[in-house]
Design a protein around this motif. Structure first.
Motif, PDB file in Angstrom:
ATOM      1  N   ASP A 146       0.722  -1.278   0.109  1.00 52.76           N
ATOM      2  CA  ASP A 146       0.043  -0.104   0.027  1.00 52.76           C
ATOM      3  C   ASP A 146       0.810   1.059  -0.011  1.00 52.76           C
ATOM      4  OD1 ASP A 146      -1.889  -1.941   0.117  1.00 52.76           O
ATOM      5  OD2 ASP A 146      -2.945  -1.050   1.913  1.00 52.76           O
ATOM      6  N   ARG A 172      -5.973   0.602  -3.428  1.00 53.77           N
ATOM      7  CA  ARG A 172      -4.800  -0.189  -3.297  1.00 53.77           C
ATOM      8  C   ARG A 172      -4.708  -1.044  -4.390  1.00 53.77           C
ATOM      9  NH1 ARG A 172      -8.277  -3.142   0.694  1.00 53.77           N
ATOM     10  NH2 ARG A 172      -8.909  -5.167  -0.264  1.00 53.77           N
ATOM     11  N   ALA A 175      -4.104  -7.094  -2.690  1.00 51.14           N
ATOM     12  CA  ALA A 175      -5.521  -7.457  -2.398  1.00 51.14           C
ATOM     13  C   ALA A 175      -6.704  -7.161  -3.125  1.00 51.14           C
ATOM     14  CB  ALA A 175      -5.611  -7.550  -0.855  1.00 51.14           C
ATOM     15  N   GLY A 256      -4.663 -11.776  -3.642  1.00 53.17           N
ATOM     16  CA  GLY A 256      -6.074 -11.337  -3.442  1.00 53.17           C
ATOM     17  C   GLY A 256      -6.686 -11.233  -2.525  1.00 53.17           C
ATOM     18  N   THR A 257      -7.866 -10.980  -2.393  1.00 56.14           N
ATOM     19  CA  THR A 257      -8.805 -10.943  -1.183  1.00 56.14           C
ATOM     20  C   THR A 257      -9.774 -11.816  -1.293  1.00 56.14           C
ATOM     21  OG1 THR A 257      -9.698  -9.189   0.088  1.00 56.14           O
ATOM     22  CG2 THR A 257      -9.990  -9.149  -1.947  1.00 56.14           C
ATOM     23  N   ILE A 258     -10.754 -11.622  -0.095  1.00 62.72           N
ATOM     24  CA  ILE A 258     -11.581 -12.800   0.093  1.00 62.72           C
ATOM     25  C   ILE A 258     -12.749 -12.315  -0.893  1.00 62.72           C
ATOM     26  CG2 ILE A 258     -11.570 -13.635   2.442  1.00 62.72           C
ATOM     27  CD1 ILE A 258     -12.540 -11.230   3.185  1.00 62.72           C
ATOM     28  N   THR A 261     -11.883 -14.544  -4.919  1.00 65.97           N
ATOM     29  CA  THR A 261     -11.572 -16.027  -4.877  1.00 65.97           C
ATOM     30  C   THR A 261     -11.711 -16.725  -6.205  1.00 65.97           C
ATOM     31  OG1 THR A 261     -13.480 -16.583  -3.822  1.00 65.97           O
ATOM     32  CG2 THR A 261     -11.623 -16.525  -2.378  1.00 65.97           C
TER      33      THR A 261
ATOM     34  N   GLY B 235     -10.363  -2.169   4.962  1.00 62.08           N
ATOM     35  CA  GLY B 235      -9.441  -2.887   3.836  1.00 62.08           C
ATOM     36  C   GLY B 235      -8.038  -3.079   4.583  1.00 62.08           C
ATOM     37  N   LYS B 236      -7.903  -2.814   5.756  1.00 68.39           N
ATOM     38  CA  LYS B 236      -6.382  -3.141   6.507  1.00 68.39           C
ATOM     39  C   LYS B 236      -6.402  -3.972   7.575  1.00 68.39           C
ATOM     40  CE  LYS B 236      -4.152   1.105   4.993  1.00 68.39           C
ATOM     41  NZ  LYS B 236      -2.947   0.505   4.559  1.00 68.39           N
ATOM     42  N   VAL B 277     -17.027  -8.447   6.267  1.00 67.07           N
ATOM     43  CA  VAL B 277     -16.626  -8.812   4.915  1.00 67.07           C
ATOM     44  C   VAL B 277     -17.006  -8.005   3.668  1.00 67.07           C
ATOM     45  CG1 VAL B 277     -16.476 -10.758   3.011  1.00 67.07           C
ATOM     46  CG2 VAL B 277     -15.867 -11.281   5.571  1.00 67.07           C
ATOM     47  N   ILE B 282     -12.488  -6.289   5.644  1.00 71.21           N
ATOM     48  CA  ILE B 282     -11.486  -7.403   5.948  1.00 71.21           C
ATOM     49  C   ILE B 282     -10.771  -7.772   4.542  1.00 71.21           C
ATOM     50  CG2 ILE B 282     -11.098 -10.040   6.455  1.00 71.21           C
ATOM     51  CD1 ILE B 282     -12.852  -8.151   8.449  1.00 71.21           C
ATOM     52  N   ARG B 283      -9.462  -7.437   4.666  1.00 68.61           N
ATOM     53  CA  ARG B 283      -8.525  -7.690   3.468  1.00 68.61           C
ATOM     54  C   ARG B 283      -8.304  -9.231   3.291  1.00 68.61           C
ATOM     55  NH1 ARG B 283      -4.511  -3.911   2.302  1.00 68.61           N
ATOM     56  NH2 ARG B 283      -2.940  -4.649   1.134  1.00 68.61           N
ATOM     57  N   GLN B 284      -8.035 -10.074   4.253  1.00 69.93           N
ATOM     58  CA  GLN B 284      -7.753 -11.442   3.985  1.00 69.93           C
ATOM     59  C   GLN B 284      -8.021 -12.129   5.220  1.00 69.93           C
ATOM     60  OE1 GLN B 284      -7.920 -13.633   1.836  1.00 69.93           O
ATOM     61  NE2 GLN B 284      -6.171 -13.410   0.288  1.00 69.93           N
ATOM     62  N   PHE B 285      -7.930 -13.378   4.956  1.00 69.51           N
ATOM     63  CA  PHE B 285      -8.052 -14.342   6.091  1.00 69.51           C
ATOM     64  C   PHE B 285      -6.659 -14.963   5.942  1.00 69.51           C
ATOM     65  CE2 PHE B 285     -12.125 -15.168   8.135  1.00 69.51           C
ATOM     66  CZ  PHE B 285     -12.649 -14.013   7.413  1.00 69.51           C
ATOM     67  N   ASP B 298       0.627  -2.709   5.813  1.00 71.38           N
ATOM     68  CA  ASP B 298      -0.325  -2.977   5.008  1.00 71.38           C
ATOM     69  C   ASP B 298      -1.770  -3.588   5.736  1.00 71.38           C
ATOM     70  OD1 ASP B 298       0.921  -2.329   2.750  1.00 71.38           O
ATOM     71  OD2 ASP B 298       1.440  -4.286   1.956  1.00 71.38           O
ATOM     72  N   MET B 425     -14.652 -16.566   4.002  1.00 71.40           N
ATOM     73  CA  MET B 425     -13.245 -16.606   3.392  1.00 71.40           C
ATOM     74  C   MET B 425     -13.663 -16.771   1.877  1.00 71.40           C
ATOM     75  SD  MET B 425     -10.770 -18.824   5.708  1.00 71.40           S
ATOM     76  CE  MET B 425     -11.506 -20.314   5.454  1.00 71.40           C
TER      77      MET B 425
END
Lengths: 308, 427
Positions: A146, A172, A175, A256-258, A261, B235-236, B277, B282-285, B298, B425
């Motif tokens: 970022d 960004r 992700a 990537g991000t959720i 997928t 997003g972070k 989500v 949420i950016r990621q799990f 990040d 997810m």
């Protein structure tokens, strides 16, 4: 996979057109095909059959799975995972085009302009393979971070507004879908470059000279001579990029991000996290069939006879 | 549990072997029908749908000597593997990466293992091949289900996976007479719900899941609610792929008890995460790969494990860790000995060795998780007081009161919860 297997088979027709074979040598091709054929059966046909039967079973890990010919599983996975499917093919197509745009000029330069640096440049193309796939993909996290250089540049030039508006980024790069496409294109770039180089390098320079003698300028020469002759490389390269990219999930997982997928992530989750073997198997088969259909159509349109 | 046949029915073992052999022979093609029929994946539960009653299966098993009617002694392993410990002085130990003390000069050397080898003459093969409970299970399950030995004589997995392995009858009873140092086990960990009295599992390390944040990019983050809803963090934020930690933290935040909750409460927690989500919060799990992003900024804040963050703080002292006031999850990883282990006694001697306070202190000093061994803190106060006084490594009574263990799930619950969590997810 089946395409890759079909390619050498197509190429082997030529030698058999020699003088009438003796009865002994008639079997030689079959002997020569034996190792590959066995490997194909053991490592591809049988696992695929197992996959097919698994997809028609019902049950659970602890209760056991039984073959009940439960076809609705296919409908379930399609209705649940069609967005992942769409993204798989969308991202793979994007990555293939991006890789082609980068690789064609690169391969062209190596084939026609590199001179004595040709070997060095070819080595550099495959150099990324000297480090682990995972490490290379993780490195992109830093590049696209970022606060990293890429994002700062895109923000400074206003490029980010454009990609944001197109839904490729979200203020960004990491992700987002764009990061996944970049990662895929990067990871499969050598698979695009090498076939392209191979077909460009084989072009008879006399043809280019002839084109020049017929008063074609360099653009016309490229479009009328070089490009058509390089098509086998284009087809080969796009196949070698598109097929693995469509099934890949590592790039998505890291970059990537959720909300974006791909099918591979869903299969991974079904197999290893949720342990829903039938669904996972069904999804794998659908992906396989979809890729085969797409690729067959593509190859048919591109013309197989050029695939030498 | 009790109606479960401790021995894996040989019918099942035989079937699994047959399928594999068919595959190798390539005979499947010739008789596709037979192949398809033989291809079912058999249940790992002994009372599976094949309905083979334990009696008949044990009689059919009896190629060899002893098939006494009802096999009631659960310690007799299915494969009837002889313990070679006394003649073959080796033991193979599978564990997680960075989960054991390391020689500062040579990353492949573990001083505590060297001491053990010197003290007992037993050669230890230490393998860091457990990265994820589910993935490790996927790897060993077919082998154990077929009644064969896996490479590891002893391995380390989390509480709920121990419960699952016990439910499936894959573990052996541990011989406590060979582990006198077992008396050093933290009494809180003795009568855990999944294994009261610790018959088949012994704690290796424990830890909390809480919230970590990077103060350079965000103001303090004190609760899960803030993590999931504060627009400044949009997003972070990352959460953990370990369902029990993420959902446990959210359940606690909602005021529920993660060691005893209802489906409706779980659904409410899922809905809360789903909202975050959908909002792009949420950016990621992640597994423990949040480290890099947290340091670079990040990731502004994330659900994280204590030991990881304590290790990160060594290089990045500015990082902050919060155990939410409404509660955090407490998990433990445990030694277990699988059926078919050929070096069971050596494994027990190994466990005994690591239950010495001095050795436990040595490990705690490196891995920075919570040691289950009473006396480790006292031992460490002498050698490395900064670690001994770190409340995340040796937590106070007050902190321990806020820590909760996720409740044991039935297979059905586990499948449903995992499916719901996987949807969160994105797959």
């Amino acid at each position: 996979m089946s395409i890759a297997a079909a390619l050498p088979a197509g190429g082997h027709h030529a030698p058999s057109a020699g003088p009438a074979p003796s009865s002994r040598s008639k079997f030689t091709p079959y002997f020569l095909l034996l190792p590959a054929g066995l490997a194909l059966i053991v490592f591809y046909v049988l696992p695929t059959l197992t996959l097919a039967t698994t997809s028609l079973q019902t049950g659970s890990l602890e209760q056991g799975y039984t073959l009940t010919w439960h076809w609705p599983t296919y409908g379930e996975v399609l209705s649940q995972y069609w967005p992942q499917f769409a993204r798989s093919f969308g991202y793979a197509a994007g990555a293939t085009i991006l890789a082609l745009l980068i690789a064609y000029p690169l391969a062209y330069t190596i084939a026609f302009k590199a001179g004595r640096f040709r070997t060095l440049m070819l080595t550099l193309v495959v150099a990324p393979f000297f480090t682990s796939f995972l490490i290379r993909t993780l490195a992109w996290r830093q590049i696209l971070a970022d606060e990293g250089p890429v994002v700062s540049f895109m923000k400074a030039t206003g490029l980010m507004h454009l990609t944001d508006a197109l839904g490729m980024t979200q203020g960004r790069v990491l992700a987002t879908g764009l990061a996944v496409v970049i990662g895929l294109a990067y990871n499969f770039l050598p698979f695009m470059t090498l076939p392209l180089y191979n077909s460009l390098e084989k072009i008879d320079r006399g043809l280019l000279k002839a084109s020049e003698d017929l008063y074609a300028n360099s653009w016309t020469t490229f479009w009328k001579v070089t490009w058509p002759l390089s098509l086998p490389g284009v087809v080969g390269g796009t196949l070698l990029t598109f097929i693995p990219a469509a099934g890949d999930y590592v790039n998505q997982q890291f970059l990537g991000t959720i909300s974006n997928t791909m099918t591979g992530n869903a299969i991974d989750s079904l197999f290893l996290q949720q342990r829903q073997y039938p669904q996972a198997a069904a999804l794998s088969l659908v992906l396989m069939v979809a890729i085969i259909v797409l690729v067959s159509v593509y190859v048919k349109r591109a013309g197989t006879e050029e695939l030498v | 549990m009790n109606e479960q046949n401790p021995t894996i029915p040989p019918a099942l073992a035989g079937r699994a072997g047959l399928t594999r052999r068919n595959l190798l022979r390539g005979a499947g093609l010739a008789s596709t029908a037979a192949f398809l029929a033989a291809c079912g994946i058999k249940g790992t539960n002994a009372g599976g749908p094949s309905g083979s009653p334990s009696g008949s299966s044990s009689s059919s098993s009896s190629g060899s000597s002893e098939s006494s009617g009802a096999p009631s002694s659960s310690s007799s392993s299915s494969a009837e593997v002889a313990d070679l410990s006394d003649t073959d002085k080796t033991v193979t130990w599978s564990s997680w990466p960075e989960y054991l003390d390391v020689d500062p000069k040579d990353a492949n050397k573990h001083p505590s293992i060297d001491q053990f080898e010197k003290a007992t003459g037993i050669k230890v093969t230490y393998v860091e091949d457990v990265n994820d409970n589910n993935q490790y299970f996927a790897k060993i399950q077919p082998v154990l289900a077929a009644g064969q030995s896996i490479a590891a004589d002893v391995f380390v997995v989390t509480d709920w996976m121990v419960a699952k392995l016990m439910r499936l009858g894959y573990l052996q009873d541990i011989d406590h007479s060979l582990i006198p140092n077992f008396k050093n086990l933290n009494p809180d960990l003795l009568n855990v719900s999944f294994d009261p009295g610790r018959k088949q599992s012994i704690t290796w390390q424990s830890g909390f899941a809480g919230i970590a944040y990077n103060p350079k990019v965000t103001k303090p983050v004190e609760s899960m609610d803030q993590l999931l809803t504060d627009p400044a963090l949009k997003g972070k934020v990352t959460l953990l792929t370990e369902m029990r930690d993420t959902m446990g933290l959210v359940l606690l935040d909602l005021g529920y008890d993660c060691s005893n909750f209802t489906d409706a409460q779980f659904d409410e927690a899922v809905a809360k995460v789903q909202k975050a989500v959908s909002a792009g919060q949420i950016r990621q799990f992640t597994g423990n790969d949040y480290a890099q992003g947290l340091v670079s900024g990040d990731i502004a804040a994330c659900a994280a494990w204590t030991g990881d963050v304590v290790q990160l703080q060594a290089d990045n002292p500015f990082l902050k860790y919060v155990l939410p006031a409404k509660g955090c999850t407490l998990w433990s990883d445990n030694f277990v000995i699988p059926k078919g282990s050929k070096h069971k006694k050596n494994a027990e001697l190994l466990i005994n060795f690591y239950y010495q306070p001095d050795t436990a202190a040595e490990v705690a000093d490196y891995v920075n998780y919570i040691s289950p061994v009473v006396g480790a803190k006292e031992a460490l106060l002498k050698s490395d007081p900064s670690v001994a006084n770190n409340p995340l490594i040796f937590p106070s009574e007050d902190v321990m009161k806020r820590a909760h263990v996720f409740m044991a799930l039935t297979e059905d619950q586990e499948n449903r919860y995992n499916a719901a969590f996987s949807k969160l997810m994105g797959s």
